[in-house]
Motif scaffolding. Structure first.
Motif, PDB file in Angstrom:
ATOM      1  N   MET A 572       0.838  -1.203   0.000  1.00  0.00           N
ATOM      2  CA  MET A 572       0.000   0.000   0.000  1.00  0.00           C
ATOM      3  C   MET A 572       0.871   1.250   0.000  1.00  0.00           C
ATOM      4  O   MET A 572       0.539   2.255  -0.655  1.00  0.00           O
ATOM      5  CB  MET A 572      -0.916  -0.010   1.222  1.00  0.00           C
ATOM      6  N   ASN A 573       1.973   1.200   0.715  1.00  0.00           N
ATOM      7  CA  ASN A 573       2.866   2.355   0.786  1.00  0.00           C
ATOM      8  C   ASN A 573       3.602   2.611  -0.524  1.00  0.00           C
ATOM      9  O   ASN A 573       4.214   3.675  -0.703  1.00  0.00           O
ATOM     10  CB  ASN A 573       3.883   2.168   1.916  1.00  0.00           C
ATOM     11  N   ARG A 574       3.562   1.647  -1.461  1.00  0.00           N
ATOM     12  CA  ARG A 574       4.226   1.812  -2.748  1.00  0.00           C
ATOM     13  C   ARG A 574       3.320   2.513  -3.777  1.00  0.00           C
ATOM     14  O   ARG A 574       3.757   2.831  -4.867  1.00  0.00           O
ATOM     15  CB  ARG A 574       4.649   0.448  -3.303  1.00  0.00           C
ATOM     16  N   THR A 575       2.037   2.668  -3.430  1.00  0.00           N
ATOM     17  CA  THR A 575       1.102   3.314  -4.354  1.00  0.00           C
ATOM     18  C   THR A 575       0.321   4.372  -3.591  1.00  0.00           C
ATOM     19  O   THR A 575       0.612   4.660  -2.423  1.00  0.00           O
ATOM     20  CB  THR A 575       0.162   2.254  -4.976  1.00  0.00           C
ATOM     21  N   SER A 576      -0.679   4.946  -4.221  1.00  0.00           N
ATOM     22  CA  SER A 576      -1.492   5.957  -3.547  1.00  0.00           C
ATOM     23  C   SER A 576      -2.909   5.431  -3.346  1.00  0.00           C
ATOM     24  O   SER A 576      -3.406   4.621  -4.145  1.00  0.00           O
ATOM     25  CB  SER A 576      -1.539   7.244  -4.368  1.00  0.00           C
ATOM     26  N   PRO A 577      -3.573   5.889  -2.292  1.00  0.00           N
ATOM     27  CA  PRO A 577      -4.960   5.466  -2.068  1.00  0.00           C
ATOM     28  C   PRO A 577      -5.879   5.791  -3.243  1.00  0.00           C
ATOM     29  O   PRO A 577      -6.808   5.049  -3.542  1.00  0.00           O
ATOM     30  CB  PRO A 577      -5.366   6.244  -0.815  1.00  0.00           C
ATOM     31  N   TYR A 578      -5.588   6.912  -3.928  1.00  0.00           N
ATOM     32  CA  TYR A 578      -6.436   7.296  -5.055  1.00  0.00           C
ATOM     33  C   TYR A 578      -6.257   6.349  -6.236  1.00  0.00           C
ATOM     34  O   TYR A 578      -7.224   5.991  -6.924  1.00  0.00           O
ATOM     35  CB  TYR A 578      -6.124   8.746  -5.460  1.00  0.00           C
ATOM     36  N   ALA A 579      -5.022   5.930  -6.475  1.00  0.00           N
ATOM     37  CA  ALA A 579      -4.770   4.967  -7.550  1.00  0.00           C
ATOM     38  C   ALA A 579      -5.449   3.637  -7.225  1.00  0.00           C
ATOM     39  O   ALA A 579      -6.019   2.986  -8.105  1.00  0.00           O
ATOM     40  CB  ALA A 579      -3.267   4.773  -7.736  1.00  0.00           C
ATOM     41  N   PHE A 580      -5.389   3.253  -5.956  1.00  0.00           N
ATOM     42  CA  PHE A 580      -6.014   1.992  -5.550  1.00  0.00           C
ATOM     43  C   PHE A 580      -7.528   2.090  -5.662  1.00  0.00           C
ATOM     44  O   PHE A 580      -8.195   1.155  -6.127  1.00  0.00           O
ATOM     45  CB  PHE A 580      -5.595   1.649  -4.117  1.00  0.00           C
ATOM     46  N   ALA A 581      -8.093   3.225  -5.274  1.00  0.00           N
ATOM     47  CA  ALA A 581      -9.542   3.401  -5.365  1.00  0.00           C
ATOM     48  C   ALA A 581     -10.002   3.314  -6.820  1.00  0.00           C
ATOM     49  O   ALA A 581     -11.026   2.689  -7.131  1.00  0.00           O
ATOM     50  CB  ALA A 581      -9.959   4.740  -4.754  1.00  0.00           C
ATOM     51  N   ARG A 582      -9.245   3.954  -7.729  1.00  0.00           N
ATOM     52  CA  ARG A 582      -9.593   3.877  -9.149  1.00  0.00           C
ATOM     53  C   ARG A 582      -9.506   2.430  -9.648  1.00  0.00           C
ATOM     54  O   ARG A 582     -10.343   1.984 -10.442  1.00  0.00           O
ATOM     55  CB  ARG A 582      -8.667   4.778  -9.971  1.00  0.00           C
ATOM     56  N   PHE A 583      -8.516   1.716  -9.172  1.00  0.00           N
ATOM     57  CA  PHE A 583      -8.346   0.326  -9.586  1.00  0.00           C
ATOM     58  C   PHE A 583      -9.509  -0.528  -9.078  1.00  0.00           C
ATOM     59  O   PHE A 583      -9.993  -1.421  -9.779  1.00  0.00           O
ATOM     60  CB  PHE A 583      -7.006  -0.204  -9.045  1.00  0.00           C
ATOM     61  N   LEU A 584      -9.981  -0.249  -7.865  1.00  0.00           N
ATOM     62  CA  LEU A 584     -11.132  -0.980  -7.333  1.00  0.00           C
ATOM     63  C   LEU A 584     -12.369  -0.741  -8.192  1.00  0.00           C
ATOM     64  O   LEU A 584     -13.173  -1.657  -8.405  1.00  0.00           O
ATOM     65  CB  LEU A 584     -11.408  -0.553  -5.887  1.00  0.00           C
ATOM     66  N   ARG A 585     -12.523   0.465  -8.700  1.00  0.00           N
ATOM     67  CA  ARG A 585     -13.666   0.763  -9.570  1.00  0.00           C
ATOM     68  C   ARG A 585     -13.601  -0.085 -10.836  1.00  0.00           C
ATOM     69  O   ARG A 585     -14.639  -0.524 -11.353  1.00  0.00           O
ATOM     70  CB  ARG A 585     -13.678   2.243  -9.949  1.00  0.00           C
ATOM     71  N   SER A 586     -12.403  -0.323 -11.343  1.00  0.00           N
ATOM     72  CA  SER A 586     -12.275  -1.123 -12.561  1.00  0.00           C
ATOM     73  C   SER A 586     -12.676  -2.569 -12.320  1.00  0.00           C
ATOM     74  O   SER A 586     -13.008  -3.287 -13.267  1.00  0.00           O
ATOM     75  CB  SER A 586     -10.838  -1.061 -13.092  1.00  0.00           C
ATOM     76  N   PHE A 587     -12.669  -3.008 -11.056  1.00  0.00           N
ATOM     77  CA  PHE A 587     -13.129  -4.352 -10.713  1.00  0.00           C
ATOM     78  C   PHE A 587     -14.651  -4.419 -10.587  1.00  0.00           C
ATOM     79  O   PHE A 587     -15.210  -5.476 -10.339  1.00  0.00           O
ATOM     80  CB  PHE A 587     -12.497  -4.810  -9.390  1.00  0.00           C
ATOM     81  N   GLY A 588     -15.311  -3.270 -10.716  1.00  0.00           N
ATOM     82  CA  GLY A 588     -16.766  -3.262 -10.660  1.00  0.00           C
ATOM     83  C   GLY A 588     -17.342  -2.960  -9.298  1.00  0.00           C
ATOM     84  O   GLY A 588     -18.548  -3.137  -9.077  1.00  0.00           O
ATOM     85  N   LEU A 589     -16.535  -2.476  -8.356  1.00  0.00           N
ATOM     86  CA  LEU A 589     -17.026  -2.110  -7.033  1.00  0.00           C
ATOM     87  C   LEU A 589     -17.673  -0.732  -7.125  1.00  0.00           C
ATOM     88  O   LEU A 589     -17.015   0.243  -7.501  1.00  0.00           O
ATOM     89  CB  LEU A 589     -15.883  -2.108  -6.018  1.00  0.00           C
ATOM     90  N   THR A 590     -18.969  -0.654  -6.814  1.00  0.00           N
ATOM     91  CA  THR A 590     -19.722   0.575  -7.070  1.00  0.00           C
ATOM     92  C   THR A 590     -20.042   1.391  -5.827  1.00  0.00           C
ATOM     93  O   THR A 590     -20.461   2.541  -5.946  1.00  0.00           O
ATOM     94  CB  THR A 590     -21.054   0.238  -7.774  1.00  0.00           C
ATOM     95  N   GLY A 591     -19.924   0.819  -4.656  1.00  0.00           N
ATOM     96  CA  GLY A 591     -20.287   1.532  -3.438  1.00  0.00           C
ATOM     97  C   GLY A 591     -19.295   2.620  -3.073  1.00  0.00           C
ATOM     98  O   GLY A 591     -18.334   2.903  -3.800  1.00  0.00           O
ATOM     99  N   HIS A 592     -19.523   3.225  -1.916  1.00  0.00           N
ATOM    100  CA  HIS A 592     -18.634   4.294  -1.453  1.00  0.00           C
ATOM    101  C   HIS A 592     -17.252   3.735  -1.124  1.00  0.00           C
ATOM    102  O   HIS A 592     -17.119   2.718  -0.446  1.00  0.00           O
ATOM    103  CB  HIS A 592     -19.225   4.953  -0.208  1.00  0.00           C
ATOM    104  N   ILE A 593     -16.238   4.376  -1.638  1.00  0.00           N
ATOM    105  CA  ILE A 593     -14.853   3.991  -1.348  1.00  0.00           C
ATOM    106  C   ILE A 593     -14.125   5.228  -0.863  1.00  0.00           C
ATOM    107  O   ILE A 593     -13.976   6.209  -1.597  1.00  0.00           O
ATOM    108  CB  ILE A 593     -14.147   3.412  -2.590  1.00  0.00           C
TER     109      ILE A 593
END
Length: 791
Positions: A572-593
């Motif tokens: 997690m420390n190697r990336t940013s929370p925003y990049a991870f959140a965007r990546f989660l959206r690409s997996f189809g997660l639609t709720g609040h992140i």
């Protein structure tokens, strides 16, 4: 004859000649005929009584229940108006025995009259009216009975029935005979008749009483249903089996008299006992009730209007708005039009909805959930809470039990109804503390008992809940959908409605992002306490460090295999929370992140359906398949009016697929998911991940094979209802067994086509630890793993 009458007769005869008398009689007869003609003309034109329009006569039954069929052609259920579960049936779908029995019993000259049987009518008048014989028989033809069922208003007295309603029925019957063939009239009659027990029409009746289609009915079964046409309440096979059997034998005898069966057949058939396979029509019963209700809500959804959502439902408004625009199934009835321009209606349009659900796999999924929850998990939970005053809640909220129960009380229909009626809080609470008769859930079957509504709320809170879904990794076809433990008592759908924190099942998404950015499973890190730092500069050291590993070098693969929080925090420390959140959206997660570092440990709330679809990418070379619940829809005439297919999205590269598949197989082969192999004897290639949230509030297991992606959540209705012991409350203990039992049953059924020898698709040119290596996905080497989840 007295002298006065004789005098009048003599006077009459002296006044008129015989020719004049005959003339007057003919005039009187002519007047009667004229009046009859006028009456029937007035009826036919609608001046007197009720006469349906031509359009209505051409389509006399326009309300049929819609049906849901599984992918293996099993009727899962219907959508209908209350007490009108009529399913459309063609004449070709009828057993010939049904037609023969109906004609022989109700209208032997059906094929020779034009709607009115003069012979039968005369017989009925002479025997019933003049001779007062109760067994004189009726004069109504099948066509007249159909007219009566379709159009005749109820008669208030016998004069109305004789002098107005009957003529109306005759006129309508004559018109029906003009518009329809004899076969069509029989089909209309059987489609219209109400056989009780919410079995309207022959298709529903055959299903309810014999669990068959009309075409498959035996002679004695057809005779039973036709026998009900005389009086379905009196000849009810469920409540009056002997009486109904007697009526069945009368029908069989009529078939014999009309040469449809021989004397020998009749003698043999009447010896057969009345055998039912009764299946009451109730949307809460049968296979896949949660799926059927989800489908109903989805198809009937309206375009989201922000004013209809509370302030705390704004995330749901966003999700629904996105579904309206991108999901063709969502709001299908409103978004599509029939040829006449009106919207489709599930309850009346007789649609046939072909679902992707496989009835056998659905059965296995429901069995797997029941077996684990009733035999293992619930007894363990009850044992832990036994004798504790705060049960079923956790010790951490032991002082808040009353307030939690009061909050739960306010969410019940009983409370809402009393509040709507104007009752005060004090009055409502007093009513909730009064014992009443009620039915409550138990794993041994529903229990009739006397209990206060307050206690029933607490009682039902004590049952652990679950949600499970399985889908094809390549097509997105949903094969099994179990939204809860029993729809009759717990109707909240934990597959698509419920959102819970996902715990460590989120970690593979972070690992996949890391693999995309160049990390490999073989990369190493020095094991030590990690610290997550938020945007405010605050430090958050995750729990779960393994003291025995501090200072050692461990691989990234080891971190995922053992669900280690230090390795996760390192990535997690190697990336940013925003990049991870965007990546989660690409997996189809639609709720609040919430894009914060701590989300890497599983704080986002996600549905089971979204998780199952997301994990399909790990088995499908990085391509995620959106869930498909319906393949196509047909109208009542069999015309296809909609087709549905999977929407595929590439989430990550084939190189990342190779790396992730290796690591996730390692979770099953030697990590936290090892119970799948040890306890259920499954040798097939599998990948997966366990997950447990804080305080054991949620237990998850996500698993996939080369062809199936499946996921399960288990937990209490409230987050404060959970195991206090992690050994019982972790995902490997709560959720994994349902997946294991399901897969074991699926692999044991060769007809389903899933084999333990199936292999994941290779990706030549990519290696697990080095790019450019020409190697296929290797088997993960078994290692010594643990089953305990560290948070």
């Amino acid at each position: 004859m007295d002298k006065k009458a004789k005098s009048k007769k003599k006077k009459f005869l002296s006044k008129y000649t015989p020719q004049q008398i005959v003339k007057k009689l003919w005039v009187a007869f002519g007047c009667i005929i004229a009046l009859i003609i006028i009456l029937f003309t007035c009826i036919a034109t609608g001046i007197v009584g009720y006469m349906p329009d031509v359009e209505e006569l051409e389509n006399p039954i326009d309300k049929y229940a819609s049906q849901i069929y599984s992918s293996d052609a099993v009727l899962l259920g219907t959508y209908s108006q209350a007490k009108n579960n009529r399913i459309y049936s063609n004449y070709s779908d009828l057993s010939p025995y049904l037609v023969q029995a109906l004609v022989a019993t109700e209208d032997a000259r059906f094929y020779s009259h034009s709607g009115i049987d003069a012979y039968a009518l005369t017989r009925a008048v002479v025997k019933t009216v003049i001779l007062q014989q109760s067994s004189g028989g009726g004069g109504s033809t099948i066509t007249q009975q159909l007219a009566k069922q379709l159009y005749s208003p109820p008669a208030e007295n016998w004069m109305v029935r004789v002098f107005l309603r009957k003529p109306i029925e005759w006129v309508i019957a004559a018109k029906l005979e003009r518009y329809y063939t004899k076969d069509e009239i029989i089909n209309l009659y059987l489609n219209q008749f109400d056989f009780l027990n919410n079995a309207v029409g022959i298709q529903s009746a055959a299903q309810v009483y014999f669990n068959k289609t009309p075409k498959d009915l035996k002679i004695e079964e057809a005779a039973t249903l036709i026998g009900m046409c005389k009086n379905p309440s009196y000849f009810n096979p469920k409540r009056q089996p002997e009486r109904t059997r007697g009526r069945r034998d009368v029908v069989l005898d009529q078939m014999r008299k009309n040469d449809y069966i021989t004397q020998q057949q009749y003698d043999s058939l009447k010896q057969i006992p009345l055998k039912l396979d009764f299946r009451r029509v109730d949307h809460k019963d049968g296979l896949a009730p949660y799926f059927r209700e989800y489908l109903r809500l989805t198809l009937n959804a309206k375009k989201p209007d922000r004013s209809n959502y509370a302030s705390w439902q704004q995330d749901q408004f966003t999700i629904d708005s996105l579904s309206w625009e991108t999901n063709p199934l969502y709001g299908w009835c409103s978004k599509n039009r029939k040829p006449d321009g009106s919207s489709y209606n599930l309850a009346t349009d007789g649609l046939k909805i072909y679902a992707t659900i496989d009835s056998r796999m659905q059965q296995y999924a429901e069995e797997a959930m029941t077996e684990h929850m009733s035999k293992e998990l619930q007894p363990d939970f009850d044992k832990e809470k036994k004798g504790r005053s705060y049960a079923p809640y956790s010790y951490s909220v032991s002082k808040q039990v009353d307030s939690l129960l009061y909050k739960a009380m306010k969410q019940t229909d009983r409370y809402r109804n009393m509040k709507k009626a104007g009752a005060s809080e004090k009055e409502i609470l007093a009513e909730f503390k009064k014992p009443v008769d009620m039915k409550v859930f138990s794993w041994r079957g529903e229990i009739d008992t006397i209990m206060t509504p307050w206690d029933s709320v607490r009682y039902h809170k004590g049952f652990m809940r679950a949600g499970f879904m399985a889908m094809d990794t390549h097509t997105g076809y949903v094969k099994a959908y179990v939204g809860g433990i029993d729809y009759r008592f717990f109707q909240y759908d934990m597959v698509n409605m419920g959102r819970r924190q996902v715990g460590s099942t989120i970690k593979p998404y972070l690992y996949a992002l890391s693999m995309q950015e160049g990390v490999t499973p073989c990369d190493e890190m020095q094991y030590e306490q990690q610290v997550l730092i938020d945007e405010m500069g605050r430090q958050h050291p995750p729990r779960g460090i393994r003291a025995s590993k501090v200072g050692e070098m461990v691989t990234i693969k080891w971190g995922l295999q053992n669900s280690d929080n230090m390795v996760t925090a390192y990535l997690m420390n190697r990336t940013s929370p925003y990049a991870f959140a965007r990546f989660l959206r690409s997996f189809g997660l639609t709720g609040h992140i919430d894009p914060v570092p701590a989300m890497c440990l599983g704080t986002p709330e996600v549905t089971v359906a979204e998780m199952v679809a997301a994990y399909s990418a790990f088995a499908n070379k990085g391509v995620r398949a959106n869930p498909v619940y319906v393949t196509h829809i047909e109208d009542r005439s069999g015309n296809v009016v909609a087709n549905f297919s999977a929407k595929l999205d590439e989430v990550f590269s084939e190189g990342t697929y190779v790396k992730m598949l290796d690591m996730l197989r390692g979770v099953i082969d030697g990590g936290t998911g090892g119970r799948v192999r040890r306890n259920y004897g499954i040798t097939a290639p599998l990948g997966g991940k366990t997950g447990t949230t804080q305080n054991n509030s949620d237990g998850w297991f996500m698993g996939f094979s080369p062809k199936l992606s499946a996921g399960c959540w288990v937990g209490g209705e409230d987050r404060s209802i959970h195991f206090d012991r992690t050994s019982d409350g972790q995902g490997a203990a709560m959720a994994l067994p349902i997946f294991g039992l399901f897969m074991k049953k699926v692999y044991a059924d060769p007809k389903l086509g899933y084999k333990q020898t199936d292999q994941f698709a290779p990706a030549p040119g990519y290696g697990v630890c080095d790019k450019g290596m020409d190697e296929e996905v290797p088997d993960a080497a078994p290692t010594v793993g643990i089953d305990k989840i560290f948070k």
